[in-house]
Structure formats: C-alpha cells, structure tokens
Design a protein around this motif. Structure first.
Motif, PDB file in Angstrom:
ATOM      1  N   PHE A  98      -8.502   4.862   7.601  1.00  0.00           N
ATOM      2  CA  PHE A  98      -8.310   3.747   8.523  1.00  0.00           C
ATOM      3  C   PHE A  98      -7.288   2.717   8.022  1.00  0.00           C
ATOM      4  O   PHE A  98      -7.023   1.742   8.723  1.00  0.00           O
ATOM      5  CB  PHE A  98      -9.652   3.061   8.787  1.00  0.00           C
ATOM      6  N   ASP A  99      -6.732   2.925   6.823  1.00  0.00           N
ATOM      7  CA  ASP A  99      -5.715   2.004   6.319  1.00  0.00           C
ATOM      8  C   ASP A  99      -4.499   2.754   5.780  1.00  0.00           C
ATOM      9  O   ASP A  99      -4.064   2.526   4.660  1.00  0.00           O
ATOM     10  CB  ASP A  99      -6.301   1.095   5.235  1.00  0.00           C
ATOM     11  N   PRO A 100      -3.917   3.665   6.574  1.00  0.00           N
ATOM     12  CA  PRO A 100      -2.727   4.365   6.095  1.00  0.00           C
ATOM     13  C   PRO A 100      -1.617   3.366   5.789  1.00  0.00           C
ATOM     14  O   PRO A 100      -1.510   2.308   6.427  1.00  0.00           O
ATOM     15  CB  PRO A 100      -2.352   5.292   7.249  1.00  0.00           C
ATOM     16  N   TYR A 101      -0.804   3.691   4.810  1.00  0.00           N
ATOM     17  CA  TYR A 101       0.271   2.779   4.424  1.00  0.00           C
ATOM     18  C   TYR A 101       1.126   2.372   5.619  1.00  0.00           C
ATOM     19  O   TYR A 101       1.509   1.204   5.759  1.00  0.00           O
ATOM     20  CB  TYR A 101       1.156   3.440   3.371  1.00  0.00           C
ATOM     21  N   GLU A 102       1.437   3.322   6.470  1.00  0.00           N
ATOM     22  CA  GLU A 102       2.333   3.019   7.593  1.00  0.00           C
ATOM     23  C   GLU A 102       1.766   1.922   8.473  1.00  0.00           C
ATOM     24  O   GLU A 102       2.479   0.993   8.891  1.00  0.00           O
ATOM     25  CB  GLU A 102       2.584   4.285   8.410  1.00  0.00           C
ATOM     26  N   VAL A 103       0.471   1.984   8.769  1.00  0.00           N
ATOM     27  CA  VAL A 103      -0.157   0.961   9.604  1.00  0.00           C
ATOM     28  C   VAL A 103      -0.241  -0.362   8.853  1.00  0.00           C
ATOM     29  O   VAL A 103       0.031  -1.440   9.407  1.00  0.00           O
ATOM     30  CB  VAL A 103      -1.549   1.430  10.067  1.00  0.00           C
ATOM     31  N   SER A 104      -0.592  -0.307   7.584  1.00  0.00           N
ATOM     32  CA  SER A 104      -0.652  -1.526   6.776  1.00  0.00           C
ATOM     33  C   SER A 104       0.701  -2.216   6.712  1.00  0.00           C
ATOM     34  O   SER A 104       0.794  -3.450   6.818  1.00  0.00           O
ATOM     35  CB  SER A 104      -1.130  -1.179   5.363  1.00  0.00           C
ATOM     36  N   PHE A 105       1.764  -1.440   6.552  1.00  0.00           N
ATOM     37  CA  PHE A 105       3.103  -2.027   6.415  1.00  0.00           C
ATOM     38  C   PHE A 105       3.586  -2.616   7.727  1.00  0.00           C
ATOM     39  O   PHE A 105       4.363  -3.572   7.733  1.00  0.00           O
ATOM     40  CB  PHE A 105       4.091  -0.982   5.918  1.00  0.00           C
ATOM     41  N   ARG A 106       3.160  -2.032   8.846  1.00  0.00           N
ATOM     42  CA  ARG A 106       3.524  -2.622  10.140  1.00  0.00           C
ATOM     43  C   ARG A 106       2.729  -3.891  10.402  1.00  0.00           C
ATOM     44  O   ARG A 106       3.178  -4.774  11.132  1.00  0.00           O
ATOM     45  CB  ARG A 106       3.276  -1.630  11.279  1.00  0.00           C
ATOM     46  N   ASN A 107       1.548  -3.981   9.829  1.00  0.00           N
ATOM     47  CA  ASN A 107       0.644  -5.086  10.137  1.00  0.00           C
ATOM     48  C   ASN A 107       1.146  -6.411   9.589  1.00  0.00           C
ATOM     49  O   ASN A 107       1.226  -7.410  10.313  1.00  0.00           O
ATOM     50  CB  ASN A 107      -0.742  -4.774   9.582  1.00  0.00           C
ATOM     51  N   LEU A 108       1.460  -6.463   8.306  1.00  0.00           N
ATOM     52  CA  LEU A 108       1.791  -7.729   7.643  1.00  0.00           C
ATOM     53  C   LEU A 108       3.003  -7.534   6.745  1.00  0.00           C
ATOM     54  O   LEU A 108       3.064  -6.579   5.966  1.00  0.00           O
ATOM     55  CB  LEU A 108       0.602  -8.191   6.799  1.00  0.00           C
ATOM     56  N   CYS A 109       3.947  -8.425   6.855  1.00  0.00           N
ATOM     57  CA  CYS A 109       5.135  -8.367   6.002  1.00  0.00           C
ATOM     58  C   CYS A 109       5.444  -9.745   5.445  1.00  0.00           C
ATOM     59  O   CYS A 109       5.207 -10.769   6.096  1.00  0.00           O
ATOM     60  CB  CYS A 109       6.355  -7.859   6.771  1.00  0.00           C
ATOM     61  N   THR A 110       5.974  -9.748   4.242  1.00  0.00           N
ATOM     62  CA  THR A 110       6.593 -10.934   3.676  1.00  0.00           C
ATOM     63  C   THR A 110       8.096 -10.765   3.869  1.00  0.00           C
ATOM     64  O   THR A 110       8.690  -9.852   3.306  1.00  0.00           O
ATOM     65  CB  THR A 110       6.253 -11.068   2.180  1.00  0.00           C
ATOM     66  N   HIS A 111       8.670 -11.594   4.716  1.00  0.00           N
ATOM     67  CA  HIS A 111      10.106 -11.496   4.994  1.00  0.00           C
ATOM     68  C   HIS A 111      10.860 -12.328   3.956  1.00  0.00           C
ATOM     69  O   HIS A 111      10.645 -13.539   3.837  1.00  0.00           O
ATOM     70  CB  HIS A 111      10.414 -11.982   6.405  1.00  0.00           C
ATOM     71  N   ILE A 112      11.727 -11.665   3.217  1.00  0.00           N
ATOM     72  CA  ILE A 112      12.464 -12.307   2.131  1.00  0.00           C
ATOM     73  C   ILE A 112      13.909 -12.512   2.571  1.00  0.00           C
ATOM     74  O   ILE A 112      14.583 -11.570   2.992  1.00  0.00           O
ATOM     75  CB  ILE A 112      12.394 -11.464   0.849  1.00  0.00           C
TER      76      ILE A 112
END
Length: 651
Positions: free
Chosen positions: A254-268
């Motif tokens: 339920f927490d594949p990397y792809e979904v996690s990475f789409r969910n929250l990002c730190t924009h640098i």
C-alpha cells in the motif's frame, strides 16, 4: 522549469474567486476510503489539472522535485530496493533522492547522479530524531564541514532543542500514521473480511493516489514549533516521505515508492542539479513542500519585492518603503500568509500581495477545496524581512586614488540647448599606464534617470587598476524617447574612438559596458551596426562588451512604453537579442541573485543566443547581490564581478 518569481512584478494577473462551498467538516481517513469519496477526490484532481495555468520561466532558479527521508535495502523492515527507487523517481519526475539509511550511510548506498537522478547518501538516527547528510569528498570520505542536519519525527519530540540542526520536517507521512492510527486499524479490520478486502483492493488499484493520501493531515503543533524557531533564526522546513515500501497486507503493497513520491515532494530551487547547489538551497531555505498528488505546484513563487530587487523564499529582504510580500500559484487556491504563527492575510485566488509593517519571517500556505474539505497543498519556506540599517547602505568612497586623474565635462557632441550637459562625458585616467585599455561605461536608470556625475567611484575603481574609464551622460526619456539614448551613446563612443588616444587610451582595446539600461545600450551598440555607421564607425572597433543586469528583449508586451513606445517593430529593433550575429565582439554578461524581475532569464537567453551564433560569451551569476547593490559592490577591491570585468579587459 524555472521558478516564476519574477513574474510577480512584471506581469502579475490578479485572479480572484469566491471561496469554494465546503461543509466545513473534516472526513476521517476511513471515510475518505469510501468509494464515493475516492471518486470525488479523483474528479477534483482532474479538475485541478485542467484549471492549472503554466507559469513563465522568469526566475533565477530551476524547480527540482526531491524526495527526502527515503529507505531502501537499509534494514530488515525496509522492503524496497534502490533500483525500485530509481524506477519510481523516473516515473514521477523526481530529480533528487535523499536516502536516510538506518545506521548509515551505508557504503553501498548510491551517491551522485544515476540516470539523471541525483542521489544523496544519508542516515536516520531515530533515537536522536536526526536526518543527516554528510558532505563527502571525491573518495566518499566525510568532510568535517558541510553536513546537513534536520530534526525528524517531531511528533515524538515537540520540546526537542533545535541546536545543531539546519531545519526540520514539517510534513512526514509516517507522522500522519502515528498520530492517527485509524487507517491502519481499518486495513487490519478489512483484511479479516474477504468481501471488504476485495472491495478495498479494487479501490486501491483504481485510486492509488487518493487511497494513499487518505491518511494525510495538517499538524498545527508541528508548524507551531517551526514558527517558534523561525522567530529566532532562518530554519528550513522540509517534507519527509519516510518511504520504505513496507506497508504490505495480504500480499498487497500500500506504499509503493511511485505512489509515495507522487504524494509529497520537497521542491528545491537551485540554479543547477549539482550536489553543492542542492546543499546550498536546502541550507538557505530555497525550498517549498507540496502535496503534489493534489496538483502539480511547479512555478509556485513566494517572497518579497521592492525597489532593490526580488527576494525569494529563504532569503532576507530589507524593508524599504515599497516592500511587498507576494505569492503566485498556478491554480486557484486559498492562500494564507503567516507571520509569527498568525494568519495576517487570507485570500482565494492565484496570487497574494501584502504590504508588511512588521519585520520577521513571513511564510505562505496554499489550500485546496477537495470533496468538501480544505486540504493543505503547499507550504513555503519564509522570506525574512528586516528593517534597514546603516550597514545595508555600504556607500562607496568618492575619493580619487593618487594614481588617477579625472577630466570632467568634456563635450562629445556640439550642443547649446538645454540638453547640453547630457552631451558630455567624464574621463578617469590611470597616471601610470599608457597606452591603457579603455572601458566605456554607460550608466543605468531605466533610460529615464541617472547621470555620469554619480559614477566617480566606478571610474576610480577601474582607473586605479590601469583601465582608462569613460562615463558619458545621455538624454533621458520621456522627454527624449528612444532612439535618443542609443544615438547619444553612439556619438560618445565616436568621440572616444577619435580622441581617447590623446589621453593615453589604446584605441585597439576599447570595451563598452553598462548596467541595467546601460547594459541594454552597450549590447545594442555592439550588435546593431547602424548607430555607429552614422559616425563612419562599426562595432569592429569594440574589443568586447560587458552587460551587467541588462535588458535584451523588449519585443514582448509594452513595458517602458514611455521610452520605446508600443510599436512592435520599433521595440523589436531596439532589442539586442534580435541583432545577435556571428561577427559580434566577445561578451561578458551578469545577473544577480536578487535582480529585478525577468532580468535573470533575459541574461540566460541572451547568453545562449550569443553562444549559438559562435560568439565568445561568459555568463556571471552574482550571488547575494540585488540590482542596486551590484553597482555599489562593483566599486570594492574584493568584488568578484569587478574582478571578472578586469580579467575580461586585461586578458
């Protein structure tokens, strides 16, 4: 994409709308997992994607998606692998992955660029609440300086000291799960009922992003801790994915990397994708955190603007009389401006403008209305406003060096009219070097103000280094619109070409330069030959051109219409960008970290056009200077821009 902060001044279009109708309530995580709510959230997201407006690339920085607090192959409870992290990053547009190994960083953890993604090897020390990213040398040996340190899992340590940290997590998906266990309890309960479980799995497959986001929440107590620290010093807020790819129930992850990475990002926000630039951006707070699953926030901009320049999030800004705090989003949102933990302005729209009366940190939150709820979308880092002080003035000395002789008020063209004083120039002569290279410097002032008399410190600065410096005046708009300015500059240059040898100048080494409007005029003189043809000269007599924070493209819009009018062809003809040719002299071009809107991107585009035409061109980024301070600093002996100019002239 470049950060679009510059557009806030130059072409801001105000969009306002009534606040969206909501129930005012908040759904629980299990309620959000109901099929009708998942469908409603999906429809809202699709609507956001349709309504989103791309923003122009006008800022200093690129916007790089980053995921921080990522685990792979570091502990028994972590189930994901590094290749899976890379695959997910490439699918989601993530350009930076910051690993935080338990007990790390491990020697096998990736560090550096791999398939276009920049990896950092770091460590999570759970007992200390520490994320750390050592600064390695070329041989992967940690250096004593430069380590980045962030306070982690604030929910376990609300009273923890911030001493020794560069910033803190303001969002963490694992924190959501720890503070609200209802989602995990729901999954565990559903797993016992085959029918419920089949429906749940079907919903997860149909709505993976909405499902994963059901447990996200806003934690005011964490943000309050951040605000308290911001009141004492700059302190970077980051988002933490805390990704392990280990939430596995009955064979479903339920927490594949792809979904996690789409969910929250730190924009640098950084000038380039290199480790030093990313470290600098994180340390200086050139960062915002976003729930990207709701809508792509790229182009979001926040900071302060005034007559000195543009100051993005993370940076200090002196409060001059016209300072404004501004924000711009690519989508209609509820915008909340926060100062010392209190909302000082709230509006619904794509932009916010606020005239501050008090110094201190100002940060912004953007919220979206989703299925009857207000949900957080973007958290900016602050811009830090400070009152003016004597140390900010740094006025240059107006004394003349012993080895410099000044000749003032020399007529460069006959004139007995009211404009006669604008048809004169000043010479700054090195006493101990003949023949000397010549720096023909054109002052700025938006083509409407300024005079040679203001530039004694600059003339002295270069003359004492053996460079004969010429500073002409020229007629000003709006009384004298374009092309009066460039015609006068051409006439002054013609005088220099014919007479400077009488004062010890080398006519084979004449360099033209200028700042702001003067940078525009210097570039136009060097590229459009018809102004010098009037004086039976050509740009071939220009050894090099130095354009500092100049304007090179006037074709778009009608800004400065009191100078250039609104005729598109006239404005295009007045634009140096459209006269670039392979016969042009070498160029040195600069822009500042806190320059005026559009000038950084104009400098980069102009530099690229010159290079495409095979013209030797150097681009200089002037760190921690604004449009005005650039010129003040230029008069100092240790100024890097002045050193670059001298190197360019004396090569």
């Amino acid at each position: 994409m470049k950060s679009a902060f510059g557009i806030l001044v130059s072409c801001l279009i105000v969009v306002r709308a009534p606040a969206a109708e909501t129930s005012g309530g908040r759904l629980t995580a299990p309620q959000r997992l109901e099929t009708l709510h998942l469908q409603a959230v999906r429809e809202a997201r699709l609507g956001f994607a349709r309504a989103r407006q791309p923003l122009p690339d006008l800022g200093v920085y690129d916007d790089f998606r980053a995921v921080m607090h990522v685990h792979a192959e570091d502990a028994e409870h972590t189930k994901g692998t590094r290749p899976q992290v890379l695959e997910a990053a490439r699918k989601t547009g993530v350009r930076i992955v910051m690993f935080t190994d338990h007990g790390g960083p491990k020697t096998e953890t990736w560090h550096g660029v791999r398939d276009g993604v920049l990896f950092f090897a770091g460590e999570e020390n759970g007992g200390a609440g520490l994320l750390r990213f050592p600064n390695f040398d070329a041989h992967r040996v940690p250096l004593p300086d430069g380590e980045l340190r962030f306070l982690s899992h604030i929910e376990e340590r609300y009273d923890a000291s911030m001493e020794g940290f560069d910033g803190m997590e303001i969002c963490n998906r694992h924190t959501d799960a720890k503070l609200d266990t209802s989602l995990q309890e729901y999954l565990q309960s559903a797993a016992k009922d085959p029918d419920r479980w089949r429906k749940l799995i079907a919903n997860f497959k149909a709505y993976p992003d909405e499902f994963f986001a059901a447990g996200t929440d806003y934690h005011p107590e964490i943000l309050a801790k951040w605000d308290r620290e911001l009141a004492t010093r700059p302190f970077t807020g980051i988002g933490a994915n805390d990704a392990h790819q280990n939430q596995i129930f009955q064979g479903s992850t339920f927490d594949p990397y792809e979904v996690s990475f789409r969910n929250l990002c730190t924009h640098i926000l950084a000038r380039e994708l290199t480790e030093p630039e990313i470290r600098r951006a994180l340390r200086e707070g050139h960062v915002y955190v976003s729930h990207d699953w709701l809508c792509d926030p790229t182009g979001f901009a926040f900071g302060a603007i005034n007559r000195l320049g543009v100051f993005p999030m993370g940076d200090p800004a002196v409060m001059t009389g016209n300072t404004r705090v501004v924000a711009l989003t690519p989508l209609l949102a509820k915008l909340k401006l926060i100062h010392h933990g209190a909302v000082v302005k709230e509006t619904v729209g794509t932009n916010l403008t606020f005239v501050p009366s008090d110094p201190g940190p100002y940060r912004l939150e953007a919220w979206l209305s989703v299925d009857g709820e207000e949900r957080p979308w973007i958290y900016s880092n602050p811009v830090y406003l400070k009152p003016p002080s004597l140390s900010d003035l740094r006025l240059p000395s107006r004394e003349t060096s012993p080895n410099v002789e000044v000749k003032k008020d020399i007529d460069y063209t006959p004139d007995e009219s009211a404009d006669a004083n604008k048809h004169r120039l000043d010479l700054y002569l090195p006493k101990d070097k003949k023949p000397a290279p010549v720096f023909f410097f054109i002052h700025g002032g938006a083509w409407r103000s300024g005079d040679r008399s203001q530039y004694l410190p600059l003339g002295n600065r270069f003359a004492k280094e053996g460079v004969l410096t010429v500073v002409p005046s020229y007629r000003l708009a709006p009384r004298n619109p374009h092309p009066a300015q460039i015609e006068d500059v051409a006439a002054a240059f013609a005088w220099v070409a014919r007479h400077v040898a009488e004062y010890g100048g080398d006519t084979n080494r004449i360099y033209v330069g200028g700042h702001s409007a003067g940078g525009h005029l210097a570039a136009l003189l060097a590229l459009d030959d018809h102004y010098l043809k009037t004086h039976r000269l050509s740009p071939k007599q220009i050894r090099g051109a130095i354009a500092l924070s100049g304007v090179y493209d006037l074709a778009e819009g009608d800004s400065q219409s009191s100078v250039f009018g609104k005729d598109k062809q006239v404005r295009r003809d007045a634009s140096p960008l459209f006269h670039v040719n392979g016969l042009a002299p070498p160029f040195l071009i600069s822009y500042c970290q806190w320059d005026y809107p559009t000038l950084p991107v104009q400098a980069r585009v102009f530099h690229a056009a010159l290079q495409k035409a095979n013209v030797a061109a150097e681009l200089v980024f002037v760190a921690r200077e604004n449009h005005i301070s650039e010129m003040i600093s230029l008069t100092q002996d240790d100024d890097p821009t002045a050193k670059a100019i001298l190197k360019f002239i004396k090569r």
